[in-house]
Design an enzyme around this catalytic site. Sequence first.
Site, PDB file in Angstrom:
ATOM      1  N   LYS A 292       0.850  -1.198   0.000  1.00 32.12           N
ATOM      2  CA  LYS A 292       0.000   0.000   0.000  1.00 32.12           C
ATOM      3  C   LYS A 292       0.883   1.244   0.000  1.00 32.12           C
ATOM      4  CE  LYS A 292      -3.317  -2.944   0.425  1.00 32.12           C
ATOM      5  NZ  LYS A 292      -4.077  -3.380  -0.757  1.00 32.12           N
TER       6      LYS A 292
ATOM      7  N   ASP B 265      -0.532  -0.816  -4.533  1.00 29.93           N
ATOM      8  CA  ASP B 265      -1.934  -0.403  -4.412  1.00 29.93           C
ATOM      9  C   ASP B 265      -1.967   0.999  -3.814  1.00 29.93           C
ATOM     10  OD1 ASP B 265      -4.635  -0.175  -4.126  1.00 29.93           O
ATOM     11  OD2 ASP B 265      -4.901  -1.939  -2.842  1.00 29.93           O
TER      12      ASP B 265
ATOM     13  N   GLU C 125      -2.419  -0.534  -8.723  1.00 30.96           N
ATOM     14  CA  GLU C 125      -3.860  -0.668  -8.455  1.00 30.96           C
ATOM     15  C   GLU C 125      -4.469   0.657  -8.010  1.00 30.96           C
ATOM     16  OE1 GLU C 125      -4.611  -4.047  -6.024  1.00 30.96           O
ATOM     17  OE2 GLU C 125      -6.473  -3.219  -5.209  1.00 30.96           O
TER      18      GLU C 125
ATOM     19  N   ASP D 152     -10.055  -1.176  -8.448  1.00 36.85           N
ATOM     20  CA  ASP D 152     -10.656  -1.785  -7.268  1.00 36.85           C
ATOM     21  C   ASP D 152     -11.844  -0.941  -6.806  1.00 36.85           C
ATOM     22  OD1 ASP D 152     -11.243  -3.051  -4.887  1.00 36.85           O
ATOM     23  OD2 ASP D 152      -9.254  -2.911  -4.016  1.00 36.85           O
TER      24      ASP D 152
ATOM     25  N   LYS E 240     -14.852  -8.209  -5.634  1.00 31.57           N
ATOM     26  CA  LYS E 240     -15.113  -8.349  -4.200  1.00 31.57           C
ATOM     27  C   LYS E 240     -16.618  -8.435  -3.954  1.00 31.57           C
ATOM     28  CE  LYS E 240     -10.945  -5.894  -2.754  1.00 31.57           C
ATOM     29  NZ  LYS E 240     -10.358  -4.703  -2.090  1.00 31.57           N
TER      30      LYS E 240
HETATM   31 MG    MG Z   1      -7.087  -2.363  -3.477  1.00 33.01          MG
END
Ligand code: MG
Length: 372
Positions: A165, A194, A218, A241, A265
């Site tokens: 991240k 991400d 991402e 995402d 998701k």
């Molecule tokens: Mg993500």
Amino acid sequence: MKIARLSVWHLALPLAAPYSLSGGRLKVEALDSTLVRVETDCGLEGWGEACPWGSNYLPAHGPGVRAALETLAPSVLGQDPRAPEAVGRAMDLVLPGHPYAQSAVDIACWDILGKVAGLPLWQLLGGEAEQRIALNSSIPTGDPEQMIARIELAMAAGYGVHSAKIGGEDPARDRARIAAIEAWLPTGQSVTYDVNRAWTPGVALQVLNSVEARGWVEQPCETLEECALVAAKVPQPILLDECLTSLDEHHRAWRHSQVAGLKVKPNRLGGLTKARQARDFSVAVGWQMHVEDVGGTVLADTAAIHLAAATPESHRLASWLAHAHLADDPFPGQGARNLGGWTAPPDLPGIGVVPDAASLGAPVAVHEGGRA
Ligand code: MG
């Protein structure tokens, strides 16, 4: 077969360690999960879970799940749980949107459908054989040294794929994070960066055009249009995402053809029914995808792993297990677990995770009755 009772539990799930993402803008110390048990008039029951990642990762929050279920319950009671799409249409009729709340009911219906069929969900969702699913770790934002130390810990747990991240207001810090990780990364390991929407397009172009990394990046920016602008002008493949909140958003993303992948998701989309639609569309247009859930216990993880196992290997990237971040495991030994960087869905009817209702304490709501 009809749904006769809907019981709702609230689970407070502290994380084992505070988790920062998006350059530290978003920090979570505990998850607020909602478990739903759907009982039928013939004695079968199914379980689902809805667990946003805090209150600011998506437009979703834990108390909102339970409030929405109060509104949804009358439309769910009396429905046939073996028809999750029809149950979904009934929910859309009384409360359009709110996919994160609908997902718990939808997943519980799939659990019942699997039990009726005597099949695990990976098979009902289109899997041709039981699959071994690669797992990826999730590395919170930190200094380069901290992030490398966390990747080393994940490697010791068997992970070979990592979601690091990054993001923030200082492009130099992100360049330093990426450069340090890429310079250190052992052969055979891979990292997705991400950004969790933290960059403006201008910052994304500056950072991504000045680093050596060529792996996935991402959700660099907030919106689909911003991410598409970036995807057209950087050497890294971009995957989406947070901005994919409905199937329609997937269609829009496809028209921005520079995007090459996504995360699927169930909790973000409304459950397995809509996640399966997104998965099928994404396979059809050639995208690669991570299939996993937003957060929660091994129940939510395992439902998503069934869908991952039913996704062609050619289009499947690694999956993440949210329950690995929890301080306590309410369902030890059940469901999809990290087996040296890999996992597999249970070969049991339905989801294959059966919470012990007695251990959960009193439900916060019980809805009964419904149409005759
Ligand atoms: Mg993500």
